[in-house]
Design a protein around this motif. Sequence first.
Motif, PDB file in Angstrom:
ATOM      1  N   ASP A  99      28.846 -93.855 -41.410  1.00 19.89           N
ATOM      2  CA  ASP A  99      28.954 -93.007 -42.596  1.00 19.89           C
ATOM      3  C   ASP A  99      30.310 -92.314 -42.512  1.00 19.89           C
ATOM      4  O   ASP A  99      30.487 -91.353 -41.766  1.00 19.89           O
ATOM      5  CB  ASP A  99      27.811 -91.989 -42.617  1.00 19.89           C
ATOM      6  CG  ASP A  99      27.616 -91.364 -43.990  1.00 19.89           C
ATOM      7  OD1 ASP A  99      28.533 -91.466 -44.822  1.00 19.89           O
ATOM      8  OD2 ASP A  99      26.544 -90.753 -44.218  1.00 19.89           O
ATOM      9  N   GLY A 146      31.255 -92.285 -47.266  1.00 18.80           N
ATOM     10  CA  GLY A 146      30.039 -93.083 -47.342  1.00 18.80           C
ATOM     11  C   GLY A 146      29.941 -94.242 -46.377  1.00 18.80           C
ATOM     12  O   GLY A 146      30.635 -94.303 -45.356  1.00 18.80           O
ATOM     13  N   LEU A 147      29.056 -95.190 -46.713  1.00 24.52           N
ATOM     14  CA  LEU A 147      28.588 -96.218 -45.785  1.00 24.52           C
ATOM     15  C   LEU A 147      29.480 -97.455 -45.749  1.00 24.52           C
ATOM     16  O   LEU A 147      29.937 -97.936 -46.782  1.00 24.52           O
ATOM     17  CB  LEU A 147      27.173 -96.644 -46.177  1.00 24.52           C
ATOM     18  CG  LEU A 147      26.104 -95.546 -46.112  1.00 24.52           C
ATOM     19  CD1 LEU A 147      24.824 -96.018 -46.794  1.00 24.52           C
ATOM     20  CD2 LEU A 147      25.817 -95.137 -44.677  1.00 24.52           C
ATOM     21  N   SER A 301      23.140 -92.721 -47.927  1.00 24.37           N
ATOM     22  CA  SER A 301      23.956 -91.629 -47.412  1.00 24.37           C
ATOM     23  C   SER A 301      23.946 -90.480 -48.407  1.00 24.37           C
ATOM     24  O   SER A 301      24.148 -90.690 -49.613  1.00 24.37           O
ATOM     25  CB  SER A 301      25.393 -92.100 -47.188  1.00 24.37           C
ATOM     26  OG  SER A 301      26.260 -91.005 -46.942  1.00 24.37           O
TER      27      SER A 301
END
Length: 326
Positions: A99, A146-147, A301
């Motif tokens: 993440d 984010g991911l 996330s």
Amino acid sequence: MTDSHQRLEDRVQVPLDMGQKRFDQIAAALFSDHSRSRIQQWIKDGHLTVDGQTRKPRDKLIGGETLELDVELVPEERWEAEPVELAVVHEDDDIIVIDKPVGLVVHPGAGTPGGTVLNGLLYRYPELKAVPRAGIVHRLDKDTSGLMVVARTLSAHTSLVSQLQDRTMGREYEAVVTGVMTGGGVVDEPIGRHPTHRIKMAVTPVGKEAITHYRVLERYRNHTLIRCKLETGRTHQIRVHMAHIGYPLVGDQLYAGRNRLPKDVNRPVAEALREFKRQALHAAYLELVHPATGEPMGWQSDMPDDMIDLLAMLEADAEGDLEHDL
């Protein structure tokens, strides 16, 4: 050979029913853990042979031959392992999901030679030296949170790249755009390098196919929270597509222009928008098929604090809780 190098050695016999096919096609089928481009390069370099002899990729085989692979995977020495803090949300023998926070660069470049996700991955997982780009198969911009998924092995890398190419990997983003959208839709416009601005991308007829699906999550007085699903993965795709249809991302210094504020914006919202110095974009959801088990997997996330605070301000404004003056 140093300890950081990895040697691949394998022998396999060509089945008789695969005769009369090209060497590279047979090799791709028999060594399916590796990409076609990698196999072709190994053939050209003499690392993948037929009955001990080098052959051309297009040569046809008759069946029954022995293919022998013997190659040393040389790590990218120019990338240094560094102790960079990474938020790992999943790891197993084949993949890593992280993440990424705002401000962290994914890959070293001219302006950022170190301190990146890649450097941190090499420090935490030294075996990634033997995987292309330390296992990174897709990137997020520096100021996008984010991911993202990373491959730990060559076979996982091949699988993840394939899933990106055949569009079976699901990636969804949350974004705040300027303007009030009436509904969702699809932007299907090719993206390529901007003709005059070197660091920008643009919608251009000579660009590569780019498709972005978007839907409305929440409307405010002058802004919209949307959810975007990528069908392709071009550089800056969401940012370029949303600006192209007239709804640029809040805070996008490259594509939204400077201080783009709605005419009737009030003082608190105007200040919040001016202080939001990055594109309001978060990679909120990632789904894929696990390279080893074949099981579908997914991760979510939470939106970062700066976007939560911005949305709280826009919500208060929409509900009439703020003074409408400048």
